[in-house]
Design an enzyme around this catalytic site. Structure first.
Site, PDB file in Angstrom:
ATOM      1  N   GLY A   7      -4.950   9.371  -0.784  1.00 40.08           N
ATOM      2  CA  GLY A   7      -3.650   9.599  -1.399  1.00 40.08           C
ATOM      3  C   GLY A   7      -3.804   9.673  -2.904  1.00 40.08           C
ATOM      4  CB  ALA A   8      -6.862  10.260  -4.874  1.00 37.92           C
ATOM      5  CB  ALA A   9      -3.327  14.417  -5.296  1.00 35.36           C
ATOM      6  CB  ILE A  12       0.511   5.017  -6.268  1.00 32.27           C
ATOM      7  CG1 ILE A  12       1.944   4.502  -6.283  1.00 32.27           C
ATOM      8  CG2 ILE A  12      -0.470   3.839  -6.214  1.00 32.27           C
ATOM      9  CD1 ILE A  12       2.368   3.806  -5.006  1.00 32.27           C
ATOM     10  CG  ASP A  34      -3.486  13.599  -1.804  1.00 32.54           C
ATOM     11  OD1 ASP A  34      -2.807  14.418  -1.150  1.00 32.54           O
ATOM     12  OD2 ASP A  34      -2.993  12.580  -2.319  1.00 32.54           O
ATOM     13  NE  ARG A  81      12.517   1.581  -1.987  1.00 36.85           N
ATOM     14  CZ  ARG A  81      12.955   0.505  -2.626  1.00 36.85           C
ATOM     15  NH1 ARG A  81      12.104  -0.289  -3.241  1.00 36.85           N
ATOM     16  NH2 ARG A  81      14.231   0.214  -2.652  1.00 36.85           N
ATOM     17  CG  ASN A  94       5.077   6.530   4.209  1.00 36.91           C
ATOM     18  OD1 ASN A  94       4.931   7.744   4.075  1.00 36.91           O
ATOM     19  ND2 ASN A  94       5.561   5.764   3.253  1.00 36.91           N
ATOM     20  CG  ASN A 119       5.955   0.045   0.243  1.00 39.28           C
ATOM     21  OD1 ASN A 119       5.591  -1.064   0.594  1.00 39.28           O
ATOM     22  ND2 ASN A 119       6.155   0.362  -1.029  1.00 39.28           N
ATOM     23  CG  HIS A 177       4.959  -5.447  -0.604  1.00 36.55           C
ATOM     24  ND1 HIS A 177       5.007  -5.929  -1.898  1.00 36.55           N
ATOM     25  CD2 HIS A 177       4.751  -4.103  -0.715  1.00 36.55           C
ATOM     26  CE1 HIS A 177       4.833  -4.935  -2.746  1.00 36.55           C
ATOM     27  NE2 HIS A 177       4.689  -3.806  -2.053  1.00 36.55           N
TER      28      HIS A 177
END
Length: 319
Positions: A7-9, A12, A34, A81, A94, A119, A177
């Site tokens: 999810g590097a692109a 976060i 990603d 979100r 997700n 999340n 969380h």
């Protein structure tokens, strides 16, 4: 040591990759993955920063090349979100992303430590555990829900309220969380006292801090930068522990044998194999004890949602 970010692109992921490029020990390998075709470009961009961390980037539907040989895998892939959403609204999208990525990790890098950022963490960690169990490679000492954001928010908010340097404040945050499952143990903070109203207000602000950011960004995103900072802080400490540094304690959401819940956030002593020891979270005030009991039904429901999701999807795959 090889660290992969899946999810590097994303918002976060890119910020996390930058922080890891700056702060990982020399000669580490930072592997970015990603779906987005921009990912190799993100890696190229980061590679121009003068540190001794090697960066590689992979895009497409198969993360195998990114995670092969990884010691730590951080998963931030998924949708963020938006205003009006809570973390549970993210579940339908997700959950499938986490299931598929963790299944690939189980196949390619079953010995890796996995840090879940995506999340709703209360649920996605349970999904990851069930997928790893189904693959026969589950090691509860190597699966973490990264909840460090709750800790750094609590420390910053307490410091702000009391006029203290943030780096001098330490707050133990337990539970889960999301929302009411986030429980800052304010009664344990050394050298600081609060009125009853301050405790109520601080607890509420820490629990709802994510919503505060989502609303402030007015539809433009969620807490990407602070989450990246928190994930980097946890990951760097985990890497140090895996490398043999002793005495490293971090809070995370884990399968730690807590009688209150199958998964629970509490302090952990990290070591060469992930969790070395689950530490007690200490004595709670009557307010905190009440809040802990009130959260458990929510936490249990979140966990069951993840378990049920994997059970149903695996059954559907078999049929």
């Amino acid at each position: 040591m090889k660290i992969a970010v899946l999810g590097a692109a994303g918002g976060i992921g890119q910020a996390l990759a930058l922080l890891l490029k700056l702060d990982l020990p020399a000669n580490s390998i930072l592997s970015l993955y990603d779906l987005a075709p921009v990912t190799p470009g993100v890696a190229k961009d980061l590679s121009h920063i003068p540190t001794s961390v090697k960066v590689e980037g992979f895009a497409g539907t198969d993360p195998t090349a990114a995670i092969e040989g990884a010691d730590v895998i951080l998963i931030s892939a998924g949708v963020a979100r938006k205003p009006g959403m809570d973390r549970s609204d993210l579940f339908n999208i997700n959950a499938g992303i986490i299931k598929n990525l963790v299944a690939k990790v189980a196949e390619v890098a079953p010995e890796a430590c996995i840090g879940i950022i995506t999340n709703p963490v209360n649920t996605t960690v349970a999904i990851a555990a069930e997928v790893l169990k189904a693959a026969g490679v589950y090691n509860k000492n190597k699966l973490f829900g990264i909840t460090t954001l709750d800790v750094i928010r609590a420390e910053e908010f307490v410091a702000e309220l009391k006029g203290l340097p943030s780096e001098d404040v330490r707050v133990n945050v337990i539970g889960g969380h999301s929302g009411t499952t986030i429980l800052p143990v304010l009664s344990q903070i050394q050298g600081v006292s609060f009125t009853d109203q301050e405790v109520i207000d601080l607890t509420s602000r820490i629990q709802n801090a994510g919503t505060e950011v989502v609303e402030a960004k007015a539809g433009g995103g969620s807490a990407t930068l602070s989450m990246a900072c928190a994930a980097s802080r946890f990951a760097i400490q985990l890497v140090h522990a895996l490398s043999g540094k002793q005495g490293i304690i971090q809070n995370a959401y884990v399968d730690g044998g807590n009688p209150a819940s199958p998964f629970f956030t509490q302090p952990l002593l990290l070591g060469k194999n992930g969790i070395d020891k689950v530490l007690p979270y200490g004595e709670l005030s009557s307010f905190e004890e009440t809040k802990k009991e009130e959260m458990l039904s929510v936490l249990h429901a979140d966990i069951e949602m993840g378990i049920d999701f994997v059970s149903k999807t695996l059954a559907a795959e078999v049929s």
